[in-house]
Design a protein around this motif. Structure first.
Motif, PDB file in Angstrom:
ATOM      1  N   ARG A 323      31.171  46.033  43.384  1.00 44.79           N
ATOM      2  CA  ARG A 323      31.721  45.875  42.038  1.00 44.79           C
ATOM      3  C   ARG A 323      30.680  46.230  40.976  1.00 44.79           C
ATOM      4  O   ARG A 323      30.995  46.843  39.958  1.00 44.79           O
ATOM      5  CB  ARG A 323      32.226  44.449  41.838  1.00 44.79           C
ATOM      6  CG  ARG A 323      32.781  44.139  40.432  1.00 44.79           C
ATOM      7  CD  ARG A 323      33.937  45.081  40.046  1.00 44.79           C
ATOM      8  NE  ARG A 323      34.984  45.137  41.034  1.00 44.79           N
ATOM      9  CZ  ARG A 323      36.019  44.279  41.078  1.00 44.79           C
ATOM     10  NH1 ARG A 323      36.108  43.319  40.173  1.00 44.79           N
ATOM     11  NH2 ARG A 323      36.942  44.391  42.008  1.00 44.79           N
ATOM     12  N   PRO A 361      45.389  48.980  36.221  1.00 46.87           N
ATOM     13  CA  PRO A 361      44.951  47.612  36.502  1.00 46.87           C
ATOM     14  C   PRO A 361      45.497  46.649  35.452  1.00 46.87           C
ATOM     15  O   PRO A 361      45.664  47.015  34.284  1.00 46.87           O
ATOM     16  CB  PRO A 361      43.422  47.710  36.447  1.00 46.87           C
ATOM     17  CG  PRO A 361      43.134  48.947  35.662  1.00 46.87           C
ATOM     18  CD  PRO A 361      44.258  49.883  35.941  1.00 46.87           C
ATOM     19  N   ASP A 365      41.551  42.981  34.553  1.00 45.65           N
ATOM     20  CA  ASP A 365      41.059  43.497  35.839  1.00 45.65           C
ATOM     21  C   ASP A 365      40.357  44.847  35.699  1.00 45.65           C
ATOM     22  O   ASP A 365      39.825  45.376  36.689  1.00 45.65           O
ATOM     23  CB  ASP A 365      42.215  43.655  36.829  1.00 45.65           C
ATOM     24  CG  ASP A 365      42.722  42.315  37.345  1.00 45.65           C
ATOM     25  OD1 ASP A 365      41.996  41.306  37.183  1.00 45.65           O
ATOM     26  OD2 ASP A 365      43.839  42.278  37.891  1.00 45.65           O
ATOM     27  N   GLU A 366      40.370  45.420  34.495  1.00 46.03           N
ATOM     28  CA  GLU A 366      39.775  46.755  34.339  1.00 46.03           C
ATOM     29  C   GLU A 366      38.278  46.725  34.649  1.00 46.03           C
ATOM     30  O   GLU A 366      37.578  45.788  34.286  1.00 46.03           O
ATOM     31  CB  GLU A 366      39.969  47.260  32.907  1.00 46.03           C
ATOM     32  CG  GLU A 366      41.407  47.334  32.447  1.00 46.03           C
ATOM     33  CD  GLU A 366      41.816  46.088  31.685  1.00 46.03           C
ATOM     34  OE1 GLU A 366      41.154  45.043  31.869  1.00 46.03           O
ATOM     35  OE2 GLU A 366      42.792  46.158  30.929  1.00 46.03           O
ATOM     36  N   GLN A 367      37.837  47.730  35.357  1.00 43.42           N
ATOM     37  CA  GLN A 367      36.407  47.843  35.674  1.00 43.42           C
ATOM     38  C   GLN A 367      35.753  48.791  34.671  1.00 43.42           C
ATOM     39  O   GLN A 367      35.324  49.892  35.004  1.00 43.42           O
ATOM     40  CB  GLN A 367      36.236  48.334  37.104  1.00 43.42           C
ATOM     41  CG  GLN A 367      36.789  47.357  38.137  1.00 43.42           C
ATOM     42  CD  GLN A 367      36.881  47.969  39.510  1.00 43.42           C
ATOM     43  OE1 GLN A 367      36.312  49.022  39.763  1.00 43.42           O
ATOM     44  NE2 GLN A 367      37.602  47.324  40.411  1.00 43.42           N
ATOM     45  N   ASP A 519      46.421  48.400  43.732  1.00 40.47           N
ATOM     46  CA  ASP A 519      45.651  47.270  43.208  1.00 40.47           C
ATOM     47  C   ASP A 519      44.627  46.782  44.244  1.00 40.47           C
ATOM     48  O   ASP A 519      43.479  46.479  43.910  1.00 40.47           O
ATOM     49  CB  ASP A 519      46.613  46.139  42.835  1.00 40.47           C
ATOM     50  CG  ASP A 519      45.916  45.017  42.088  1.00 40.47           C
ATOM     51  OD1 ASP A 519      45.373  45.269  41.009  1.00 40.47           O
ATOM     52  OD2 ASP A 519      45.901  43.877  42.618  1.00 40.47           O
ATOM     53  N   TYR A 522      41.838  49.310  44.379  1.00 45.40           N
ATOM     54  CA  TYR A 522      41.030  49.254  43.155  1.00 45.40           C
ATOM     55  C   TYR A 522      40.037  48.094  43.221  1.00 45.40           C
ATOM     56  O   TYR A 522      38.868  48.227  42.870  1.00 45.40           O
ATOM     57  CB  TYR A 522      41.963  49.095  41.958  1.00 45.40           C
ATOM     58  CG  TYR A 522      41.292  49.140  40.604  1.00 45.40           C
ATOM     59  CD1 TYR A 522      40.838  50.348  40.072  1.00 45.40           C
ATOM     60  CD2 TYR A 522      41.143  47.979  39.842  1.00 45.40           C
ATOM     61  CE1 TYR A 522      40.252  50.402  38.813  1.00 45.40           C
ATOM     62  CE2 TYR A 522      40.559  48.021  38.580  1.00 45.40           C
ATOM     63  CZ  TYR A 522      40.112  49.237  38.069  1.00 45.40           C
ATOM     64  OH  TYR A 522      39.526  49.284  36.823  1.00 45.40           O
ATOM     65  N   LYS A 523      40.510  46.967  43.707  1.00 43.33           N
ATOM     66  CA  LYS A 523      39.657  45.782  43.748  1.00 43.33           C
ATOM     67  C   LYS A 523      38.679  45.799  44.926  1.00 43.33           C
ATOM     68  O   LYS A 523      37.674  45.096  44.911  1.00 43.33           O
ATOM     69  CB  LYS A 523      40.527  44.523  43.805  1.00 43.33           C
ATOM     70  CG  LYS A 523      41.299  44.279  42.516  1.00 43.33           C
ATOM     71  CD  LYS A 523      42.247  43.096  42.631  1.00 43.33           C
ATOM     72  CE  LYS A 523      42.957  42.855  41.280  1.00 43.33           C
ATOM     73  NZ  LYS A 523      43.987  41.805  41.385  1.00 43.33           N
TER      74      LYS A 523
END
Length: 614
Positions: A323, A361, A365-367, A519, A522-523
């Motif tokens: 992350r 997202p 939750d946006e990175q 999702d 993405y995570k």
């Protein structure tokens, strides 16, 4: 994986144009056609560059690379083709209907089509091909995931194909489509190769097939030559011959385009594209991108049985580390600087070209790019910085030094690596770029001998294949075979949703399930999607027209392009001039009253032509 593709996933490879190419100072040898690749002297020849990773095999049961898929779509048929909006269209099949319980699909095939050796194409060829992929592990290497829900495939007569599925399968009309689906092969040719399918290259002698083109010559890493199939059922190519000339670097292809030795080059980078836009000898165009570029992170390479393999840094098994790397990656800067703005910032696993699978997202939750947050994550996880500024893993007590595998022939990889190295340094991670050949990069990927890799895939309108390479079943067997994994991702909930989405006939319901899968990916941060590049291509304005298929939008961007439709649509400029000349004569000699009729006929012809396109 790093091989070029649009197996329903399309693995790319684009490379950069050196400044020397832009100024015309490339050595002549890098421009010249390979011996034997010269255009045929009789008739017209469309000369196209084959860039990227080229061809990995001409065995359609094993191949992944985009160059191979181009060949298959040219010389082998499929059950369906595609309309420009991505919906299924007729090809071998003229009709396909599900049963009331949605467990049986019946395809009605055309009569009278023949393989290039004169033998009839029947439903038995399609049944044999699909059953072989379904029941033979080697035959299922490339496309096994597309048919794993098939219970049986039968051909009750020459024009009827019946596919029974274990559970309802909504994407059945997409299983066999040009380029990204299953090519149908002639049973009478291939059944004698089943026992040695793993080693059969299919690259010597005549290839028996059926498609818009017939392969006439192939030289590995040099060229593929074809003759047009003038009786092709969806409309014959306008050119008499086609040559796909291999270029490992796009800069050489661009120089050949400018010198008049090529008619078409795709996979341009923004610098190449903008230079060709201002060149009167060429016509540059954009099309909707179907690919993403990502950095793959090795969170723990293993086989299907759980056996650990490879030399990946164990710190990447820590979700906090992955992350932090995602948060320390400034995707907008990559779009602005690497793509020169010709693309979109990445997030979802399915490129936004396919609006039916659009996903973002959830709020919160946006990175988003945040160096401070990335450092905070690593601090909290116990990765303390040493005197040299490099963090130390709390488990292994080793400094955080990671390898980044890049394609040695891809300038974009070099550009991205430069940015990533700087951003990672800001969070205490030492990143070292390791330029490798595509072959070496793919070998290392399969063995798990990597930390981070530059990675790119694309997809057709049905995302099943692209999603399948993130399944646990895509991991390799203990002997290293039968793996199609992209980044050794394995998540039981993801696998459950994968099986669920193919059973959902309601588009909105299926899209929601696919959204849940995106999702999860993405995570997981196994693939940090950097961007979706716009497709950039150019043609030789002196020799070819109509190579961009479909209608451009208000911004001048065409729909997604497949060579299956493009190469058939391409028209020699001489033919265009002749047609134009003929029209002028007709007008001058016959008068305005007849012109109205001629205009009506032209309109009908244009509509007919559009109907022929995928």
């Amino acid at each position: 994986m790093t091989h070029t593709m649009v197996r329903s996933a399309i693995r790319r490879r684009a490379t950069a144009l050196a400044a020397a190419a832009l100024t015309g100072t490339l050595a002549l040898g890098s421009v010249a056609l390979a011996p034997g690749a010269a255009a045929d002297t009789k008739g017209t020849t469309l000369r196209a560059a084959m860039t990227g990773n080229g061809i990995d095999s001409l065995n359609p049961f094993l191949a992944y690379f985009a160059g191979s898929l181009d060949v298959f779509s040219a010389v082998y048929p499929s059950l369906n083709s595609l309309n420009t909006d991505g919906t299924p269209a007729p090809y071998l099949a003229t009709k396909w209907t599900p049963s009331a319980d949605k467990l049986t699909w019946t395809f009605t095939l055309r009569k009278g089509l023949k393989w290039s050796d004169g033998k009839p194409i029947t439903a038995e060829d399609a049944a044999w091909t699909l059953n072989l992929i379904r029941t033979n592990e080697v035959a299922g290497t490339a496309n096994g995931s597309l048919v794993e829900n098939f219970a049986s495939v039968t051909a009750p007569d020459a024009t009827t194909l019946v596919i029974k599925t274990k559970k309802p399968q909504a994407n059945t009309p997409f299983v066999s489509i040009p380029y990204s689906g299953v090519p149908i092969v002639p049973k009478h040719v291939w059944e004698k190769h089943v026992t040695d399918l793993k080693n059969f290259k299919n690259d010597s002698g005549d290839i028996v097939g059926y498609g818009p083109w017939t392969l006439t010559a192939y030289k590995a890493e040099q060229y593929v030559k074809y003759d047009a199939n003038k009786d092709f059922v969806l409309g014959a190519p306008k050119f008499d011959h086609l040559v796909q000339q291999r270029y490992k670097a796009v800069d050489g292809a661009v120089a050949a385009l400018r010198s008049g030795q090529l008619d078409y080059v795709s996979d341009l980078n923004s610098t190449q594209f903008k230079a060709l836009q201002s060149d009167k000898r060429t016509t540059a165009f954009q099309n909707a991108g179907r690919r993403w570029m990502s950095v793959a992170l090795n969170s723990g390479a293993r086989t299907r049985s759980g056996k650990k393999i490879g030399t990946g840094n164990p710190a990447l098994a820590d979700a906090a580390v992955r992350r932090a790397i995602a948060l320390a990656t400034d995707k907008q800067t990559l779009v602005d600087k690497v793509l020169d703005g010709l693309g979109q910032v990445g997030a979802g696993y399915i490129p936004p070209t396919w609006k039916q699978w659009a996903w973002k997202p959830a709020p919160g939750d946006e990175q988003s790019y945040d160096i401070a947050k990335a450092n905070s994550l690593l601090d909290e996880a116990g990765y303390t910085k040493g005197k040299d500024g490099i963090r130390v893993s709390p488990k292994t007590k080793k400094p955080m030094k990671l390898r980044l595998g890049t394609h040695s022939d891809a300038a974009t990889d070099t550009q991205i690596a430069t940015y990533l190295t700087g951003w990672m340094k800001q969070i205490g991670v030492e990143l070292t770029a390791e330029p490798l050949s595509s072959t070496k990069l793919n070998d290392d990927l399969a063995k798990g001998d990597w930390d981070l890799l530059m990675d790119g895939w694309g997809t057709g309108p049905d995302p099943t294949y692209l999603l399948s390479i993130q399944n646990c079943d895509a991991l390799p067997l203990d002997d290293g075979t039968s793996g199609s994994t992209d980044s050794f991702h394995c998540d039981k909930e993801f696998d459950k949703l994968f099986k669920q989405q193919v059973t959902e006939f309601d588009p909105a319901q299926r899209a929601a399930t696919v959204g849940k899968m995106q999702d999860i990916l993405y995570k997981a941060d196994n693939n940090v999607i950097l961007y979706y590049a716009t497709g950039l291509s150019a043609t030789n304005a002196r020799t070819v027209k109509n190579l961009a298929v479909g209608k451009a939008d208000s911004a001048g961007v065409y729909p997604m392009q497949y060579t299956f439709g493009q190469f058939r649509s391409a028209t020699p400029v001489a033919a265009v001039k002749e047609a134009s000349s003929g029209s002028t004569t007709l007008w001058a000699g016959i008068g305005i009253g007849v012109l109205v009729v001629a205009g009506l006929a032209f309109g009908i012809k244009r509509r007919s032509s559009a109907d022929e396109r995928e």
